[in-house]
Design a protein around this motif. Structure first.
Motif, PDB file in Angstrom:
ATOM      1  N   LEU A 119       0.824  -1.219   0.000  1.00  0.00           N
ATOM      2  CA  LEU A 119       0.000   0.000   0.000  1.00  0.00           C
ATOM      3  C   LEU A 119       0.856   1.266   0.000  1.00  0.00           C
ATOM      4  CD1 LEU A 119      -2.807  -1.143   2.453  1.00  0.00           C
ATOM      5  CD2 LEU A 119      -2.988  -0.831  -0.023  1.00  0.00           C
ATOM      6  N   GLU A 120       2.148   1.114   0.188  1.00  0.00           N
ATOM      7  CA  GLU A 120       3.054   2.276   0.081  1.00  0.00           C
ATOM      8  C   GLU A 120       3.967   2.131  -1.131  1.00  0.00           C
ATOM      9  OE1 GLU A 120       4.853   3.063   3.910  1.00  0.00           O
ATOM     10  OE2 GLU A 120       2.899   3.515   4.793  1.00  0.00           O
TER      11      GLU A 120
ATOM     12  N   LYS B  42      -3.209  10.763  -1.143  1.00  0.00           N
ATOM     13  CA  LYS B  42      -4.502  10.694  -1.846  1.00  0.00           C
ATOM     14  C   LYS B  42      -5.433   9.689  -1.131  1.00  0.00           C
ATOM     15  CE  LYS B  42      -3.804  13.514  -5.366  1.00  0.00           C
ATOM     16  NZ  LYS B  42      -2.629  14.232  -4.840  1.00  0.00           N
ATOM     17  N   PRO B  43      -6.726   9.678  -1.493  1.00  0.00           N
ATOM     18  CA  PRO B  43      -7.657   8.783  -0.788  1.00  0.00           C
ATOM     19  C   PRO B  43      -7.198   7.325  -0.829  1.00  0.00           C
ATOM     20  CG  PRO B  43      -8.876  10.340  -2.148  1.00  0.00           C
ATOM     21  CD  PRO B  43      -7.407  10.542  -2.475  1.00  0.00           C
ATOM     22  N   GLU B  44      -7.437   6.657   0.300  1.00  0.00           N
ATOM     23  CA  GLU B  44      -6.973   5.284   0.458  1.00  0.00           C
ATOM     24  C   GLU B  44      -7.525   4.374  -0.641  1.00  0.00           C
ATOM     25  OE1 GLU B  44      -8.111   3.370   4.175  1.00  0.00           O
ATOM     26  OE2 GLU B  44      -7.444   1.475   3.291  1.00  0.00           O
TER      27      GLU B  44
ATOM     28  N   ALA C 103       5.619  11.045 -10.086  1.00  0.00           N
ATOM     29  CA  ALA C 103       4.454  10.160 -10.019  1.00  0.00           C
ATOM     30  C   ALA C 103       4.076   9.832  -8.579  1.00  0.00           C
ATOM     31  CB  ALA C 103       4.735   8.876 -10.802  1.00  0.00           C
ATOM     32  N   ARG C 104       5.020   9.964  -7.673  1.00  0.00           N
ATOM     33  CA  ARG C 104       4.682   9.711  -6.265  1.00  0.00           C
ATOM     34  C   ARG C 104       3.521  10.583  -5.807  1.00  0.00           C
ATOM     35  NH1 ARG C 104       5.671  11.398  -1.156  1.00  0.00           N
ATOM     36  NH2 ARG C 104       5.920   9.762   0.405  1.00  0.00           N
ATOM     37  N   SER C 105       3.489  11.812  -6.302  1.00  0.00           N
ATOM     38  CA  SER C 105       2.448  12.753  -5.862  1.00  0.00           C
ATOM     39  C   SER C 105       1.062  12.378  -6.392  1.00  0.00           C
ATOM     40  CB  SER C 105       2.805  14.171  -6.313  1.00  0.00           C
ATOM     41  OG  SER C 105       2.689  14.272  -7.721  1.00  0.00           O
ATOM     42  N   TRP C 106       0.999  11.455  -7.342  1.00  0.00           N
ATOM     43  CA  TRP C 106      -0.311  10.997  -7.828  1.00  0.00           C
ATOM     44  C   TRP C 106      -0.995  10.098  -6.801  1.00  0.00           C
ATOM     45  CZ3 TRP C 106       1.713   8.906 -13.203  1.00  0.00           C
ATOM     46  CH2 TRP C 106       2.230   9.981 -13.942  1.00  0.00           C
TER      47      TRP C 106
END
Lengths: 195, 195
Positions: free
Chosen positions: A89-90, A111-113, A104-107
């Motif tokens: 999940l990470e 953000k919502p789970e 792309a990390r910021s996408w």
């Protein structure tokens, strides 16, 4: 170029989900070869969220045992290796390496789970299928299984809570005598349309 | 038996996600061949929840266009075919055919939606990966994509609400000149463990 019929049989048409295993070892190097093929399969933003634990020692098999559905215990204990196909999940923390030309990390980070989980589960499942096909391409047989308690597996193998089990896949050289009869598949028109 | 290096390259090591397409048609018969390979891949209880719409007519491509992320429009309009890989939330109605030796339908029908959706999404995603590998095995190139509006695709192609889009995959013969540089993958030790 189309692969030859023997290859198509080995990958798909004659490949079966195995329940019994020959007494023939699967060396660690072969597990590395499986990963070195499957890793090239595509995932969204090359996010590669699958994480795989190859369970092979007697101690690790015993850790897995209480999580297995009754019908999956004997064959899993007998398999040379059992892959726990899981997803991280990470996963997005690896994107600076995996997708370096943009942020792309910021996408995903923050953000919502649901968005994170959907990408991890989809990508991790695609990679689980690549694992199955890659193992077959290397001459191994597979026995994928959904019959287990995910929470027990996660507690035993992924106690930090960031990695979640998806499915299990026994790996080895199957015993054809223990195959079940093959089930039918949907016809093209039941599953597909060309528009 | 391990497949030869040329086959492993074609399936995994040299296979790429394509963005440009040669002007070379993909006949309907080849789409049937892709399905007739991928259908044999394993899913839980042989539930085979994937549903696939191969979009190839100009009219159907225009129906797809408004759902596409801007960066995916030109390549998708140019592709000989675009597979909408979807999953059927009522897949269990096919279980009497697919898993005939027991009442597997009752494992899902009337059960919590989350349980149904998880199986449909997992199985449909596995089958999406089988589609990619099967297409490559038949000499096709793939361009899988997540950049589209699922709700718009579902409204346009699956208006009854029972089938949900998962990802898109352009199919054809790729133009190597339009490939992006290949991204790295995780090392074995970053993604896997042997225990």
């Amino acid at each position: 170029m189309k692969l030859d019929d023997a290859a198509l049989d080995q990958l798909f048409r004659a490949a079966r989900t195995h329940n019994g295993w020959q007494d023939r070892p699967v060396p660690d190097d072969l597990l590395h070869q499986v990963y070195d093929l499957m890793k090239w399969g595509p995932t969204a933003a090359n996010s590669c969220p699958a994480r795989i634990v190859f369970v092979r020692s007697p101690e690790a098999k015993e850790k897995l045992r209480p999580a297995l559905a009754a019908g999956n215990v004997a064959k899993t204990m007998a398999a040379p290796a059992t892959a726990i196909v899981a997803y991280d999940l990470e996963f997005y923390d690896k994107l600076p390496k995996l997708y370096p030309h943009t942020d792309a990390r910021s996408w995903f980070a923050g953000k919502p789970e649901e968005h994170i989980r959907t990408n991890a589960f989809r990508g991790g499942t695609l990679q689980g299928a690549y694992l199955i096909v890659a193992a077959r391409a290397l001459g191994l047989d597979c026995g994928p299984m959904g019959g287990f308690d995910n929470a027990l597996v996660d507690a035993a193998f992924f106690p930090d809570g960031k990695v979640k089990s998806n499915f299990l896949c026994n790996l080895g050289y199957g015993d054809p005598a223990k195959l079940h009869p093959r089930n039918p598949r949907l016809d093209f028109g039941e599953a597909c349309a060309i528009v």
